[in-house]
Scaffold this active site. Structure first.
Site, mmCIF file in Angstrom:
data_model
loop_
_atom_site.group_PDB
_atom_site.id
_atom_site.type_symbol
_atom_site.label_atom_id
_atom_site.label_comp_id
_atom_site.label_asym_id
_atom_site.label_seq_id
_atom_site.Cartn_x
_atom_site.Cartn_y
_atom_site.Cartn_z
ATOM 1 N N ARG A 1 14.953 0.538 24.068
ATOM 2 C CA ARG A 1 15.769 -0.682 23.912
ATOM 3 C C ARG A 1 17.266 -0.362 23.987
ATOM 4 N NH1 ARG A 1 13.261 -4.268 19.288
ATOM 5 N NH2 ARG A 1 14.720 -5.752 20.207
ATOM 6 N N SER B 1 23.894 -12.056 20.061
ATOM 7 C CA SER B 1 22.948 -11.184 19.351
ATOM 8 C C SER B 1 23.404 -10.989 17.912
ATOM 9 C CB SER B 1 22.859 -9.826 20.058
ATOM 10 O OG SER B 1 22.325 -8.866 19.165
ATOM 11 N N ASP C 1 12.902 -15.575 19.308
ATOM 12 C CA ASP C 1 11.627 -14.895 19.027
ATOM 13 C C ASP C 1 10.429 -15.838 19.176
ATOM 14 O OD1 ASP C 1 13.001 -12.557 18.555
ATOM 15 O OD2 ASP C 1 13.027 -12.804 16.377
ATOM 16 N N ARG D 1 4.670 -10.232 18.504
ATOM 17 C CA ARG D 1 4.802 -11.672 18.808
ATOM 18 C C ARG D 1 3.902 -12.074 19.985
ATOM 19 N NH1 ARG D 1 7.711 -13.142 14.864
ATOM 20 N NH2 ARG D 1 9.513 -11.933 14.224
#
Ligand code: S3P
Length: 427
Positions: free
Chosen positions: A119, A164, A312, A385
């Site tokens: 990431r 963010s 999300d 998720r």
């Protein structure tokens, strides 16, 4: 995990504590003076990673299950860990802790699992370096492991290219230790839990539009935090209640902070029956009980400032859109590519496998709703998720849906499947 078509979902559910707020309560409690008592702390793997990182830096943290007690060491009381800090799968742990470590007088290595090591970390390396910290990627690829040596920091005015909360929070936390005011401006407002909680702990934080500003602090004061239920975890039941015929679900005590409530706005725009009951507003974080029932859904457009308020929840929303009448367009959501998995690519692949009509665009997707879903084998790429999204999608599909690696729901929602089965049994 095998899921089959549901005849309806009925009853009540209380979802675990908010992940973002749980992380922050341990982090801020650790660098505050005095005791922080955290009620309804999320016992998911990500938040346990945060606890263990601060324990390794000398903070006494008692995890009693639902309640966590943090014996804060003050802003300058952390000690050098004897080995690398392991952030597991947690981007929030990695990025927020970097803001704190940027100002400590020791050297630390931050690492995590295979996903975290892919990431992007340049988004925090850049502003923290501008503030004077020594921070770099060990493999020089802009990802963890990160090597951080704290330094005296200067205040900066930083404009972030991405909306963010993790970037904003890292810079604000470093700003606590800087020699003057620090500000972060983002293209759209991201979740504001750091600003709300830092103010509650006594920091001088203010907000002007999409800019958050902080002045250096002498100390923070430990407080009691009551963590609301996580709206991201609630979203699976919100959408399941709307999607599965013959359903009515009451989800208790969910955080409805306006920087997180996009799912409610979108579900209503899609024609969902949603009622908010028993609204409360303790310690700056509003909550409500959410009542949902089966609804005839229609397509919608999701873009711009709405995106950070439901980032999300987009996988679940995309799956719900497959059952809606008409087209749903999601744009401005390129951030989905750099979450726990490339959620844009994974969603398009898995929804297509279930028979949906979905097209990937550069920064989102177009979903033509109304095609019936059928069961499929879903590789969730160990993304919690994605696993929960397809557990819900499977309830609306003919045949069996098999989720490979579905136990990764433990990252944010241990007990998710049990809560889902309880609602199914009431029918
Ligand atoms: C989080 C912020 C969001 C979100 C993540 C938690 C936080 O990430 O996706 O699950 O707690 O600050 P970004 O800030 O990178 O968008």
């Amino acid at each position: 995990m095998i899921i089959t078509k549901s005849k309806g979902l009925r009853g009540e559910v209380t979802v675990p504590g908010d992940k973002s707020i749980s992380h922050r309560s341990v982090m801020f409690g650790s660098i505050a003076k005095g005791t922080t008592e955290i009620l309804h702390y999320l016992q998911g793997a990500d938040c346990l990673s945060t606890i263990s990182c601060f324990q390794k830096m000398g903070v006494a943290i008692e995890n009693r299950g639902d309640t966590v007690i943090v014996h804060g060491k003050g802003l300058r009381g952390l000690t050098r860990p004897d080995s690398a800090l392991d952030c597991g799968n947690s981007g929030t742990t990695t990025r927020l802790i970097s803001g704190i470590l940027a100002a400590q007088d020791f050297h630390v290595v931050l690492t995590g699992d295979a996903s975290i090591q892919k990431r992007p970390m340049n988004r925090i390396i850049e502003p923290l370096t501008l503030m004077g910290a020594q921070i770099h990627s060990s493999r020089d690829n802009g990802c963890a492991p990160l090597e951080i040596t704290g330094r005296p920091l200067r205040g900066i005015s930083y404009t972030s290219k991405v909306a963010s909360a993790q970037v904003k929070s890292a810079v604000l936390l470093a700003g606590l230790y800087a020699d003057g005011e620090t500000s972060v401006t983002e293209p759209y407002l991201s979740r504001n839990h750091s600003e709300v909680m830092l103010r509650y702990f006594g920091a001088d934080v203010r907000t002007e539009g999409t800019t958050a500003l902080i002045r250096p602090a002498a100390e923070l004061e430990g407080r009691q935090i009551r963590v609301p239920g996580d709206i991201s975890s609630a979203s699976y039941f919100i959408c399941a209640g709307l999607m599965v015929p013959n359903s009515e679900i009451l989800i208790r005590n969910v955080g409805i902070n306006p920087t997180r409530d996009g799912i409610l706005r979108v579900a209503k725009a899609m024609g969902g029956h949603i009622t908010l009951l028993d609204r409360q507003s303790g310690s700056g974080e509003p909550t409500a009980d959410i009542l949902v029932s089966s609804s005839a859904l229609r397509g919608t457009v999701i873009e711009g400032a709405l995106i950070p308020t439901l980032i999300d929840e987009l996988p679940m929303i995309a799956a719900m859109a497959c059952l809606a009448h008409g087209e749903t367009v999601i744009r401005d959501a390129a951030e989905l590519k750099v979450k726990e998995s490339n959620r844009l690519e994974v969603m398009v692949r898995c929804l297509t496998a279930m028979g949906a009509h979905v097209t990937e665009t550069g920064d989102g997707m177009i979903i033509r709703g109304g095609k019936p879903l059928h069961g499929a084998v879903i590789d969730c790429c160990l993304d919690h998720r994605i696993a929960m999204t397809f557990a819900v999608a499977g309830l609306c599909a003919d045949g069996e849906t098999e989720i490979l690696g579905g136990e990764c729901v433990n990252i944010s929602y241990p007990g998710f499947y049990e809560d889902l089965w309880k609602l199914m049994r009431q029918c």
